[in-house]
Design an enzyme around this catalytic site. Structure first.
Site, short mmCIF file in Angstrom:
data_model
loop_
_atom_site.label_atom_id
_atom_site.label_comp_id
_atom_site.label_asym_id
_atom_site.label_seq_id
_atom_site.Cartn_x
_atom_site.Cartn_y
_atom_site.Cartn_z
N HIS A 29 -3.10 -7.98 4.08
CA HIS A 29 -4.43 -7.50 3.68
C HIS A 29 -5.53 -8.27 4.41
CE1 HIS A 29 -2.75 -4.79 0.85
NE2 HIS A 29 -2.31 -5.71 0.01
N GLU A 77 -5.15 4.26 -8.24
CA GLU A 77 -3.72 4.04 -8.48
C GLU A 77 -3.27 2.63 -8.09
OE1 GLU A 77 -4.91 7.03 -7.09
OE2 GLU A 77 -4.71 7.79 -9.14
N ASP A 104 -3.78 2.05 5.70
CA ASP A 104 -2.45 1.83 5.13
C ASP A 104 -1.57 1.01 6.09
OD1 ASP A 104 -0.46 1.99 3.25
OD2 ASP A 104 0.13 4.03 3.73
N GLU A 126 -10.78 17.28 10.22
CA GLU A 126 -9.60 17.15 11.06
C GLU A 126 -8.81 15.96 10.53
OE1 GLU A 126 -8.60 19.16 13.44
OE2 GLU A 126 -10.37 20.42 13.11
N LEU A 179 -25.76 2.85 10.53
CA LEU A 179 -24.48 3.33 10.00
C LEU A 179 -24.42 3.15 8.48
CD1 LEU A 179 -21.45 4.18 10.61
CD2 LEU A 179 -20.96 1.71 10.54
C1 FPP Z 1 -2.79 -0.27 1.98
O1 FPP Z 1 -1.76 -1.04 2.59
C2 FPP Z 1 -4.00 -1.06 1.91
C3 FPP Z 1 -4.68 -1.35 0.76
C4 FPP Z 1 -4.25 -0.91 -0.56
C5 FPP Z 1 -5.88 -2.18 0.81
C6 FPP Z 1 -6.76 -2.06 2.00
C7 FPP Z 1 -7.61 -3.25 2.04
C8 FPP Z 1 -7.99 -3.94 3.14
C9 FPP Z 1 -7.71 -3.52 4.52
C10 FPP Z 1 -8.80 -5.18 2.99
C11 FPP Z 1 -9.93 -4.94 2.06
C12 FPP Z 1 -11.11 -5.63 2.44
C13 FPP Z 1 -12.37 -5.15 2.34
C14 FPP Z 1 -13.47 -6.04 2.65
C15 FPP Z 1 -12.72 -3.78 1.97
P1 FPP Z 1 -0.42 -1.26 1.79
O2 FPP Z 1 -0.52 -2.57 1.08
O3 FPP Z 1 -0.15 -0.09 0.89
O4 FPP Z 1 0.61 -1.34 2.95
P2 FPP Z 1 2.15 -0.91 2.85
O5 FPP Z 1 2.17 0.58 2.67
O6 FPP Z 1 2.67 -1.31 4.18
O7 FPP Z 1 2.75 -1.68 1.72
#
Ligand code: FPP
Length: 238
Positions: free
Chosen positions: A41, A71, A24, A205, A135
């Protein structure tokens, strides 16, 4: 080459078998820099490599990453599309190295609603790495624990089961056959589970860090493993 990664981070070999990460804070990371969310992202995607490398070197068995929740469809079509495009890009770029490192890819979630090219990239990665023995990298995509539980219960009902033990349900979750989550990390400062691995993390944990995911590098991840090793796990005992 002798791997002194344990020494480097002051760890012992009692590492978690299964680590799960809620990645996040990408949006906030981008906003802080005056960038658009997609760049956050993308920066997040660049951090995944370090998590895989360190998990592999520490001989963690399973790493599960929350890439897209059931969601997350509420976000704009542009952001949803970008996230699915990043998945394709990630595999095009990384699949050879993942294979060389003996990583096995699995997906948790229902990828049927994803665009064809994302499904193709995921299925190709799963297929290509299915015999790998290192892994296990689970990508949770269009995943939600409630949908997962519902699917497992429906699978049991379709088998005309009259009553079930918890293990019958657990084996029908997307994580069937894998160890339970030992350590669940959420970056980005929020302190909630957001429908992620609720059953698998029953005794995990929990570790919440203020790092925004694009700042969550190998050192920060190692710090979380160290914190895990300082916890006293009792599983309800004394
Ligand atoms: C949450 O941050 C993150 C996501 C919803 C997406 C996570 C995805 C990636 C890290 C890249 C995906 C790539 C691959 C290859 C799996 P947010 O957008 O909710 O952040 P915020 O809370 O600061 O708005």
């Amino acid at each position: 080459m002798a791997d002194n990664v344990y020494e480097k981070y002051g760890l012992n070999d009692a590492v978690p078998r299964h680590v799960a990460v809620i990645m996040d804070g990408n949006g906030r990371w981008a906003k802080k820099r005056g960038m658009n969310r997609s760049m956050g992202h993308r920066a997040g995607m660049e951090r995944i490599r370090g998590l895989i490398t360190l998990s592999d070197r520490l001989k963690i068995e399973v790493l599960t990453l929350y890439a897209f929740s059931t969601e997350n469809w509420k976000r704009t079509a542009a952001e949803v599309g970008l996230l699915f495009d990043l998945i394709v890009e990630y595999f095009i770029r990384e699949i050879d190295e993942l294979c060389e490192n003996n990583v096995r890819i699995r997906v948790l979630g229902d990828i049927a609603p994803l665009p064809q090219k994302s499904r193709d990239a995921l299925n190709a990665a799963i297929e290509r790495t299915k015999a790998n023995t290192g892994l296990i990298l689970n990508l949770a995509i269009n995943y939600g624990a409630r949908a997962e539980l519902t699917r497992a219960v429906n699978a049991l009902l379709s088998e005309n089961v009259q009553s079930a033990e918890f293990d019958d349900i657990a084996s029908r979750l997307y994580t069937g056959g894998l160890p339970e989550v030992d350590l669940l990390i959420r970056t980005g400062g929020e302190k909630r589970l957001s429908n992620f691995l609720l059953l698998q993390a029953a005794y995990a944990e929990l570790l919440f860090t203020d790092d925004l995911f694009p700042d969550f590098d190998e050192d920060r991840y190692a710090f979380c493993i160290k914190e895990f090793q300082q916890r006293n796990r009792r599983y309800g005992g004394v």
